[in-house]
Scaffold this motif. Structure first.
Motif, PDB file in Angstrom:
ATOM      1  N   ASN A   1      44.239  30.478  32.308  1.00 41.46           N
ATOM      2  CA  ASN A   1      42.903  30.105  32.760  1.00 41.46           C
ATOM      3  C   ASN A   1      42.192  31.325  33.356  1.00 41.46           C
ATOM      4  O   ASN A   1      42.784  32.407  33.478  1.00 41.46           O
ATOM      5  CB  ASN A   1      42.959  28.932  33.749  1.00 41.46           C
ATOM      6  N   ARG A   2      40.931  31.146  33.714  1.00 40.78           N
ATOM      7  CA  ARG A   2      40.129  32.270  34.198  1.00 40.78           C
ATOM      8  C   ARG A   2      40.712  32.879  35.473  1.00 40.78           C
ATOM      9  O   ARG A   2      40.700  34.100  35.636  1.00 40.78           O
ATOM     10  CB  ARG A   2      38.686  31.812  34.438  1.00 40.78           C
ATOM     11  N   ASN A   3      41.214  32.058  36.377  1.00 39.65           N
ATOM     12  CA  ASN A   3      41.785  32.592  37.616  1.00 39.65           C
ATOM     13  C   ASN A   3      43.003  33.463  37.337  1.00 39.65           C
ATOM     14  O   ASN A   3      43.177  34.519  37.952  1.00 39.65           O
ATOM     15  CB  ASN A   3      42.139  31.463  38.590  1.00 39.65           C
ATOM     16  N   GLU A   4      43.853  33.026  36.421  1.00 39.42           N
ATOM     17  CA  GLU A   4      45.023  33.825  36.059  1.00 39.42           C
ATOM     18  C   GLU A   4      44.606  35.136  35.395  1.00 39.42           C
ATOM     19  O   GLU A   4      45.184  36.193  35.671  1.00 39.42           O
ATOM     20  CB  GLU A   4      45.933  33.028  35.124  1.00 39.42           C
TER      21      GLU A   4
ATOM     22  N   ARG B   1      34.295  33.898  26.397  1.00 36.24           N
ATOM     23  CA  ARG B   1      34.188  33.629  24.965  1.00 36.24           C
ATOM     24  C   ARG B   1      35.378  32.776  24.542  1.00 36.24           C
ATOM     25  O   ARG B   1      36.299  32.557  25.328  1.00 36.24           O
ATOM     26  CB  ARG B   1      34.191  34.940  24.161  1.00 36.24           C
ATOM     27  N   GLY B   2      35.399  32.361  23.308  1.00 35.18           N
ATOM     28  CA  GLY B   2      36.490  31.535  22.813  1.00 35.18           C
ATOM     29  C   GLY B   2      37.851  32.199  22.952  1.00 35.18           C
ATOM     30  O   GLY B   2      38.843  31.547  23.232  1.00 35.18           O
TER      31      GLY B   2
ATOM     32  N   VAL C   1      45.047  33.158  25.066  1.00 40.42           N
ATOM     33  CA  VAL C   1      46.255  32.627  24.431  1.00 40.42           C
ATOM     34  C   VAL C   1      47.475  33.504  24.733  1.00 40.42           C
ATOM     35  O   VAL C   1      48.513  33.014  25.149  1.00 40.42           O
ATOM     36  CB  VAL C   1      46.058  32.486  22.899  1.00 40.42           C
ATOM     37  N   THR C   2      47.330  34.819  24.555  1.00 38.67           N
ATOM     38  CA  THR C   2      48.469  35.724  24.719  1.00 38.67           C
ATOM     39  C   THR C   2      48.607  36.250  26.145  1.00 38.67           C
ATOM     40  O   THR C   2      49.680  36.731  26.512  1.00 38.67           O
ATOM     41  CB  THR C   2      48.342  36.932  23.780  1.00 38.67           C
ATOM     42  N   GLY C   3      47.513  36.224  26.916  1.00 30.35           N
ATOM     43  CA  GLY C   3      47.543  36.786  28.263  1.00 30.35           C
ATOM     44  C   GLY C   3      47.494  38.302  28.278  1.00 30.35           C
ATOM     45  O   GLY C   3      47.676  38.924  29.317  1.00 30.35           O
ATOM     46  N   GLU C   4      47.224  38.904  27.125  1.00 27.16           N
ATOM     47  CA  GLU C   4      47.171  40.368  27.047  1.00 27.16           C
ATOM     48  C   GLU C   4      45.847  40.897  27.558  1.00 27.16           C
ATOM     49  O   GLU C   4      44.795  40.290  27.339  1.00 27.16           O
ATOM     50  CB  GLU C   4      47.377  40.830  25.606  1.00 27.16           C
ATOM     51  N   LEU C   5      45.916  42.050  28.215  1.00 19.45           N
ATOM     52  CA  LEU C   5      44.733  42.743  28.707  1.00 19.45           C
ATOM     53  C   LEU C   5      44.448  43.904  27.763  1.00 19.45           C
ATOM     54  O   LEU C   5      45.362  44.669  27.427  1.00 19.45           O
ATOM     55  CB  LEU C   5      44.990  43.260  30.124  1.00 19.45           C
TER      56      LEU C   5
END
Length: 96
Positions: free
Chosen positions: A2-5, A35-36, A69-73
């Motif tokens: 989510n956005r907070n994470e 975005r999506g 989805v992946t949590g990648e930065l």
């Protein structure tokens, strides 16, 4: 994710960059784009935000994309407008 994470992930990255840069950097939450695929976060030097003085502006502070989805930065770039990097990321993320 989510956005907070996603924000926590970006905040940790910005904290590391701050330590290397020798000046405090802060997230510009009001500029975050959703975005999506996830979010695009922006950051700047705290002194520049507080004073507006261009002498305190940070160079090379490319927008950061976090994939929900992946949590990648992903660090983007500064040569083009942010929409270029968003379109590029969207095209890559659709490619199998």
């Amino acid at each position: 994710m989510n956005r907070n994470e996603a924000r926590e992930l970006v905040d940790a990255y910005v904290s590391r960059v701050s330590a290397q840069a020798g000046g405090e950097l802060i997230l510009l939450d009001e500029h975050t784009i959703e975005r999506g695929f996830g979010w695009v976060f922006f950051y700047a030097s705290k002194r520049h935000v507080e004073t507006g003085d261009p002498a305190f502006a940070v160079g090379g502070n490319a927008p950061l994309i976090v994939d929900r989805v992946t949590g990648e930065l992903h660090v983007t770039g500064t040569a083009y407008p942010v929409e270029h990097y968003i379109a590029e990321y969207e095209a890559r993320s659709r490619t199998p």
